[in-house]
Design a protein around this motif. Structure first.
Motif, PDB file in Angstrom:
ATOM      1  N   PHE A 238       0.853  -1.173   0.000  1.00  0.00           N
ATOM      2  CA  PHE A 238       0.000   0.000   0.000  1.00  0.00           C
ATOM      3  C   PHE A 238       0.895   1.231   0.000  1.00  0.00           C
ATOM      4  O   PHE A 238       2.102   1.134   0.268  1.00  0.00           O
ATOM      5  N   GLN A 239       0.304   2.380  -0.284  1.00  0.00           N
ATOM      6  CA  GLN A 239       1.039   3.640  -0.207  1.00  0.00           C
ATOM      7  C   GLN A 239       0.427   4.483   0.904  1.00  0.00           C
ATOM      8  O   GLN A 239      -0.795   4.597   1.008  1.00  0.00           O
ATOM      9  N   SER A 240       1.284   5.081   1.718  1.00  0.00           N
ATOM     10  CA  SER A 240       0.798   5.861   2.846  1.00  0.00           C
ATOM     11  C   SER A 240       1.750   7.012   3.129  1.00  0.00           C
ATOM     12  O   SER A 240       2.925   6.983   2.717  1.00  0.00           O
ATOM     13  N   PHE A 241       1.251   8.013   3.837  1.00  0.00           N
ATOM     14  CA  PHE A 241       2.131   9.080   4.295  1.00  0.00           C
ATOM     15  C   PHE A 241       3.080   8.518   5.355  1.00  0.00           C
ATOM     16  O   PHE A 241       2.661   7.886   6.320  1.00  0.00           O
ATOM     17  N   ARG A 366      -8.253   8.884  16.905  1.00  0.00           N
ATOM     18  CA  ARG A 366      -9.638   8.877  17.383  1.00  0.00           C
ATOM     19  C   ARG A 366     -10.609   9.474  16.349  1.00  0.00           C
ATOM     20  O   ARG A 366     -11.811   9.343  16.498  1.00  0.00           O
ATOM     21  N   MET A 367     -10.083  10.143  15.326  1.00  0.00           N
ATOM     22  CA  MET A 367     -10.941  10.616  14.242  1.00  0.00           C
ATOM     23  C   MET A 367     -11.012   9.581  13.125  1.00  0.00           C
ATOM     24  O   MET A 367     -12.087   9.256  12.629  1.00  0.00           O
ATOM     25  N   ALA A 368      -9.853   9.054  12.725  1.00  0.00           N
ATOM     26  CA  ALA A 368      -9.813   8.008  11.694  1.00  0.00           C
ATOM     27  C   ALA A 368      -8.447   7.348  11.726  1.00  0.00           C
ATOM     28  O   ALA A 368      -7.430   8.020  11.522  1.00  0.00           O
ATOM     29  N   PRO A 369      -8.362   6.041  11.979  1.00  0.00           N
ATOM     30  CA  PRO A 369      -7.083   5.347  11.854  1.00  0.00           C
ATOM     31  C   PRO A 369      -6.716   5.213  10.381  1.00  0.00           C
ATOM     32  O   PRO A 369      -7.559   5.350   9.491  1.00  0.00           O
ATOM     33  N   GLY A 370      -5.451   4.911  10.111  1.00  0.00           N
ATOM     34  CA  GLY A 370      -5.011   4.699   8.735  1.00  0.00           C
ATOM     35  C   GLY A 370      -4.181   5.852   8.208  1.00  0.00           C
ATOM     36  O   GLY A 370      -3.817   6.780   8.936  1.00  0.00           O
ATOM     37  N   ASP A 371      -3.869   5.802   6.919  1.00  0.00           N
ATOM     38  CA  ASP A 371      -3.115   6.865   6.253  1.00  0.00           C
ATOM     39  C   ASP A 371      -3.791   8.209   6.524  1.00  0.00           C
ATOM     40  O   ASP A 371      -4.980   8.391   6.244  1.00  0.00           O
ATOM     41  N   ILE A 372      -3.033   9.164   7.048  1.00  0.00           N
ATOM     42  CA  ILE A 372      -3.647  10.430   7.475  1.00  0.00           C
ATOM     43  C   ILE A 372      -4.135  11.280   6.303  1.00  0.00           C
ATOM     44  O   ILE A 372      -4.921  12.207   6.504  1.00  0.00           O
ATOM     45  N   LEU A 373      -3.701  10.964   5.080  1.00  0.00           N
ATOM     46  CA  LEU A 373      -4.141  11.726   3.917  1.00  0.00           C
ATOM     47  C   LEU A 373      -5.265  11.039   3.147  1.00  0.00           C
ATOM     48  O   LEU A 373      -5.784  11.592   2.177  1.00  0.00           O
ATOM     49  N   THR A 374      -5.633   9.816   3.551  1.00  0.00           N
ATOM     50  CA  THR A 374      -6.778   9.130   2.925  1.00  0.00           C
ATOM     51  C   THR A 374      -7.703   8.585   4.016  1.00  0.00           C
ATOM     52  O   THR A 374      -7.951   7.380   4.076  1.00  0.00           O
ATOM     53  N   PRO A 375      -8.231   9.431   4.894  1.00  0.00           N
ATOM     54  CA  PRO A 375      -9.069   8.941   6.000  1.00  0.00           C
ATOM     55  C   PRO A 375     -10.398   8.392   5.504  1.00  0.00           C
ATOM     56  O   PRO A 375     -11.155   9.079   4.818  1.00  0.00           O
ATOM     57  N   TYR A 383      -2.873   6.228  -7.538  1.00  0.00           N
ATOM     58  CA  TYR A 383      -3.726   7.259  -8.129  1.00  0.00           C
ATOM     59  C   TYR A 383      -5.011   7.492  -7.349  1.00  0.00           C
ATOM     60  O   TYR A 383      -5.986   7.991  -7.889  1.00  0.00           O
ATOM     61  N   VAL A 384      -5.044   7.134  -6.060  1.00  0.00           N
ATOM     62  CA  VAL A 384      -6.223   7.400  -5.251  1.00  0.00           C
ATOM     63  C   VAL A 384      -6.234   8.867  -4.829  1.00  0.00           C
ATOM     64  O   VAL A 384      -5.210   9.553  -4.846  1.00  0.00           O
ATOM     65  N   THR A 385      -7.405   9.354  -4.447  1.00  0.00           N
ATOM     66  CA  THR A 385      -7.539  10.736  -3.980  1.00  0.00           C
ATOM     67  C   THR A 385      -6.846  10.885  -2.634  1.00  0.00           C
ATOM     68  O   THR A 385      -7.092  10.119  -1.708  1.00  0.00           O
ATOM     69  N   ARG A 386      -5.987  11.886  -2.528  1.00  0.00           N
ATOM     70  CA  ARG A 386      -5.300  12.190  -1.279  1.00  0.00           C
ATOM     71  C   ARG A 386      -5.567  13.649  -0.906  1.00  0.00           C
ATOM     72  O   ARG A 386      -5.434  14.536  -1.741  1.00  0.00           O
ATOM     73  N   LEU A 387      -5.937  13.852   0.348  1.00  0.00           N
ATOM     74  CA  LEU A 387      -6.223  15.202   0.802  1.00  0.00           C
ATOM     75  C   LEU A 387      -4.933  15.974   1.035  1.00  0.00           C
ATOM     76  O   LEU A 387      -3.882  15.386   1.327  1.00  0.00           O
ATOM     77  N   SER A 388      -5.009  17.275   0.927  1.00  0.00           N
ATOM     78  CA  SER A 388      -3.891  18.102   1.364  1.00  0.00           C
ATOM     79  C   SER A 388      -3.871  18.099   2.887  1.00  0.00           C
ATOM     80  O   SER A 388      -4.884  17.807   3.545  1.00  0.00           O
ATOM     81  N   ASN A 441      11.294  17.293   9.710  1.00  0.00           N
ATOM     82  CA  ASN A 441      11.285  15.875   9.317  1.00  0.00           C
ATOM     83  C   ASN A 441      11.171  15.753   7.801  1.00  0.00           C
ATOM     84  O   ASN A 441      10.702  16.662   7.122  1.00  0.00           O
ATOM     85  N   ILE A 442      11.600  14.624   7.279  1.00  0.00           N
ATOM     86  CA  ILE A 442      11.481  14.353   5.846  1.00  0.00           C
ATOM     87  C   ILE A 442      10.137  13.687   5.589  1.00  0.00           C
ATOM     88  O   ILE A 442       9.858  12.613   6.110  1.00  0.00           O
ATOM     89  N   ASP A 443       9.289  14.335   4.809  1.00  0.00           N
ATOM     90  CA  ASP A 443       7.937  13.843   4.536  1.00  0.00           C
ATOM     91  C   ASP A 443       7.890  13.080   3.227  1.00  0.00           C
ATOM     92  O   ASP A 443       8.432  13.528   2.219  1.00  0.00           O
ATOM     93  N   ARG A 444       7.190  11.944   3.250  1.00  0.00           N
ATOM     94  CA  ARG A 444       6.943  11.173   2.046  1.00  0.00           C
ATOM     95  C   ARG A 444       5.441  10.897   1.959  1.00  0.00           C
ATOM     96  O   ARG A 444       4.932   9.940   2.542  1.00  0.00           O
ATOM     97  N   PRO A 445       4.677  11.741   1.251  1.00  0.00           N
ATOM     98  CA  PRO A 445       3.221  11.584   1.207  1.00  0.00           C
ATOM     99  C   PRO A 445       2.759  10.265   0.579  1.00  0.00           C
ATOM    100  O   PRO A 445       1.689   9.770   0.916  1.00  0.00           O
ATOM    101  N   VAL A 446       3.564   9.696  -0.333  1.00  0.00           N
ATOM    102  CA  VAL A 446       3.188   8.436  -0.988  1.00  0.00           C
ATOM    103  C   VAL A 446       4.386   7.496  -0.894  1.00  0.00           C
ATOM    104  O   VAL A 446       5.269   7.509  -1.744  1.00  0.00           O
TER     105      VAL A 446
END
Length: 833
Positions: A238-241, A366-375, A383-388, A441-446
């Motif tokens: 999978f791809q995740s932040f 507590r709002m949504a587990p998982g990738d923080i950009l695809t809650p 190519y899935v939708t990812r939030l800013s 920190n070094i960010d990797r959104p995907v």
């Protein structure tokens, strides 16, 4: 600036490719493998072998061809061929003569009298049959009698260490294994030495999610599963932040130069030793502000400051890890008070140095587990939708960084005014020296993450599945935090596959083994896996067993769904701990339904409502998510040097899983569920009273409909219990054979049990908290992480959520909706059979 974290290829085929750019560290060691080098070596070896083979056969222009030409020149062909032919003819005649005289002739002399005797007996047999009656009928009857005697002898006097039952095929219906014999074998299979070796090996490699160490251990687990015979073994990508600590431009210091925090554990400047929070927000510029100390950063702590006239707005605050509020909620609360940044202080560990730095996820679980950009939806594919960042409700909006106890205490000592907390430290009055903070920190959104999944397929109801899941990733070595669970997980794989080989056993229902990645990044691995196949899990999943920080103390602690009560306590009684059983170690208040920590059971309970189980030894504080959580400190702490507790956990969990995989009826304890729900309703009434008590205008809440619905469920549970007793009695009276009509009814009950769970999932397309859909069990947003010992926080989460906000109208509507759901699920459970 050199960057070691380039985007990885998405295709799973790239896992072994030399073009893969995984983080160079941790760890710093040679590449795990290089497929291009291997392929090159194999190609060269095969080319060399082919050339040699061709040369030996006399082909081509090699040495073999020259040798054959020289042989032909040196020996006249006619003489050689004639001589060889004569010798061959003479030798073959001699050989044939020897066979005839020494073997065939003596054997014929032995067989002739036997054959004559056989002919004599056959004639007597035929004469006897003619005297009795029709020879054809008599022969068939004798044949049937002989076959019956053979079958009886094989079943009664078989010396093979086997169990009753048939593993596969249509004939397995109505025939069951000797479950007691199988389960009693489990303890003899467990190898403590093997678990110790796995614990040490996995603790030798830092394995931050998405790093080389992470994929190295993923491959190891994949190969281990295959070697032990699991089916459908694969690495799911999978791809995740993901973010990583950056060695440059990250600091915490006083502006006057009198203090500079040491952000490296053990003064080691490798990446894994650097302070950072997974999913933390970076700063663009250096933040400079006055600072305050707020104890654990709870609402009460902010109110205490407010009473002193101290405003936290625009300040940097220091708060301690731990307490009743999860760290992401502390960040969220700080945002609402206008705080600029949060500095987390690691607890003090008496047996270790004061430079321990823990690294905790700050994505809002507590709002949504998982990738923080695809809650709320799967991140599989590029190519899935990812939030800013600013659009996601799961991302923190202010930066944070952890520091050691020594550095935290040094800063607190500079604050001698304000509110004095129970730990003896003062908050400060807002007139402290300026504190400067920069987080880069070094960010990797995907970024790729890898789950490893394998299964043992069921023979009868293979669509139904138990999932045994464990956390693989760690922010450093993770000996207690992850690897104690990994060691038990691998041993359980060996236990079940050994039962298959030893007894030709196949479970009635499927067992899935899942190694989840990115648990420290907001439970990304398990959540994305569930979101990718939640429809099938809702229909087919009926038990999840969570394995993570399994051995961290001496107190046996149990979290379980009320359905599991009977099976769990039966297994506790069967597993020995010295001269006692594990049941003697369980105090009543330690068997709870309290799934409130940041564990992989959260998405299983809250997204698909699969009854979950967590059993572990706990009680001793340990430096979770610190590089001090290593094998050396595990050994020195003497928590489980002989791996006896690990072995007990393997046997206990294996017995429970075996019970759920092999019992003809899924062993849900409906009787206990009804009783516990009744007590949970009274607990909800008590919680409501505490919310209403301080109010001047007191609303009236009605719980009578909810109580009636629970009583309906209790009646249905009693009817099911009665049927199961009748079914069991019938099988005992008929030698364990089940007629087809009973089989169909039993399968219907099993299907209805899973359908029962799915009926408590809300159907809203966009719920207020996208990761939480379970009306019956799950966590409210403001629930205490420790459970508080006061209320059953993991029950009726939507009702409790509205009550905490004093939205009594919505709370009453939710109570009525819950009552309807319970009664509807109960009646459908009974009517579908």
């Amino acid at each position: 600036m050199h960057n070691n974290y380039q985007r990885l290829e998405s295709s799973s085929r790239s896992l072994g490719s030399s073009s893969m750019h995984l983080p160079a560290s941790p760890p710093q060691y040679d590449d795990i493998d290089d497929d291009s080098n291997i392929q090159s070596t194999v190609h060269e070896s095969s080319s060399s072998s082919s050339s040699s083979a061709a040369a030996a056969a006399g082909g081509g222009g090699g040495g073999g061809g020259v040798y054959m030409e020289q042989f032909e020149i040196e020996d006249p062909a006619g003489i050689v061929q004639q001589s060889l032919l004569n010798r061959a003819q003479t030798a073959s005649k001699k050989f044939a003569n020897n066979i005839q005289t020494r073997i065939i002739h003596p054997i014929s002399k032995m067989i002739d009298p036997i054959y004559e005797g056989y002919k004599f007996l056959q004639m007597q047999y035929e004469k006897s049959i003619l005297k009795i009656g029709n020879p054809l009928v008599i022969k068939r009857l004798l044949y049937v009698l002989i076959m019956m005697l053979i079958v009886f002898g094989m079943s009664k006097y078989n010396t093979n260490d086997s169990v009753n039952g048939v593993s596969v095929g249509a004939l397995s219906r109505g025939k069951f294994y000797d479950m007691e014999k199988l389960s009693n074998t489990i303890g003899r299979i467990i190898d403590a030495k093997s678990m110790k070796e796995h614990l040490e090996y996995f603790s030798s490699i830092p394995h931050i999610s998405g790093s080389k160490g992470d994929i190295a251990l993923a491959r190891y687990i994949e190969q281990y599963m295959k070697n032990n015979g699991l089916h459908n073994v694969e690495i799911n990508e999978f791809q995740s932040f993901i973010n990583y600590p950056n060695k440059q431009e990250t600091f915490l210091r006083l502006a006057d130069g009198s203090f500079n925090a040491n952000l490296y554990e053990k003064h080691n400047e490798n990446m894994e030793y650097l302070a950072y929070n997974p999913n933390a927000l970076n700063t663009v510029d250096t933040i400079s502000s006055k600072f305050l100390y707020l104890h654990y950063g709870t609402t009460k702590d902010y109110e205490n400051l407010k009473q002193q006239g101290i405003d936290p707005k625009g300040k940097i605050i220091l708060i301690k890890y731990g307490g009743d509020v999860p760290e992401p909620n502390k960040i969220h609360l700080a945002e609402t008070y206008g705080v600029k940044a949060v500095v987390f202080i690691t607890p003090k560990f008496e047996s270790m140095q004061g430079d321990v730095i823990q690294r905790e996820n700050v994505g809002l679980t507590r709002m949504a587990p998982g990738d923080i950009l695809t809650p709320g939806w799967s991140s599989e594919g590029g190519y899935v939708t990812r939030l800013s960042w600013d659009k996601s409700e799961t991302t923190p909006k202010i930066p944070s960084i952890p520091i050691s106890w020594n550095d935290g205490e040094a800063l607190i000592q500079k604050l001698n005014m304000g509110f004095k907390f129970e730990d003896g430290f003062s908050s400060g009055d807002g007139n402290s020296p300026d504190l400067q903070l920069k987080v880069s920190n070094i960010d990797r959104p995907v970024h790729p993450i890898w789950n490893v999944v394998g299964s043992i397929d069921g023979r009868e109801q293979g669509d139904k599945g138990i999932i045994i899941g464990m956390q693989r990733d760690s922010t450093c070595y993770g000996t207690i935090g992850t690897n104690t669970g990994i060691a038990v997980f691998l041993e359980m794989i060996k236990v079940f596959t050994s039962l298959q080989r030893r007894y030709q056993w196949t479970p009635s229902r499927s067992i899935y083994f899942a190694s989840f990645d990115a648990t420290e990044y907001n439970l990304a691995g398990s959540t994305e896996w569930i979101e990718n196949q939640k429809q099938s899990l809702r229909k087919d999943g009926y038990l999840y067993v969570d394995i993570s920080d399994l051995i961290s103390g001496d107190d046996l602690h149990i979290n379980m769904h009320p359905f599991l009560f009977k099976s769990v306590f039966k297994a506790l009684f069967q597993v020995k701990a010295g001269d006692k059983t594990l049941l003697s170690l369980v105090e009543r208040n330690k068997a709870e339904n309290n799934f409130l920590e940041m564990k992989n059971y959260i998405p299983f309970i809250n997204l698909v409502n699969i009854p979950s189980l967590e059993i572990k030894y706990k009680g001793r504080p340990y430096p979770r998510n610190s590089c001090y959580d290593n094998f050396q400190n595990f050994e020195e702490s003497n928590i489980d040097k002989q791996m006896l507790k690990h072995a007990q956990m393997v046997e206990l969990l294996s017995r429970i899983v075996f019970d759920f995989a092999e019992s003809p009826l899924i062993p849900y304890d409906f009787k206990n569920l009804g009783n516990m729900l009744f007590s949970y309703v009274h607990d909800l009434e008590k919680y409501t009273e505490t919310i209403i008590a301080p109010l001047t205008v007191k609303p009236i809440m009605h719980f009578d409909r909810l109580e009636r619905a629970v009583k309906v469920l209790m009646d249905v549970g009693a009817k099911f219990h009665k049927w199961s007793e009748q079914w069991d009695e019938y099988l005992n009276q008929n030698g364990g054979l089940e007629p087809p009509v009973y089989s169909r009814t039993r399968w219907a009950w099993n299907d209805n049990m899973v359908d029962f769970n799915a009926r408590f999932l809300i159907r809203e397309v966009q719920p207020k908290r996208s990761g939480y859909r379970n009306m019956l069990f799950g966590m409210p947003f403001d629930a205490s992480t420790t459970g508080g010992g006061e209320f059953e926080w993991n029950t009726f989460p939507f009702v409790r959520g509205y009550l905490s906000k004093q939205d009594f109208s919505s709370a009453q509507n939710e109570i009525n909706r819950l009552a309807f759901a319970i009664e509807d699920a109960a009646r459908n459970f009974l009517n579908l059979v």
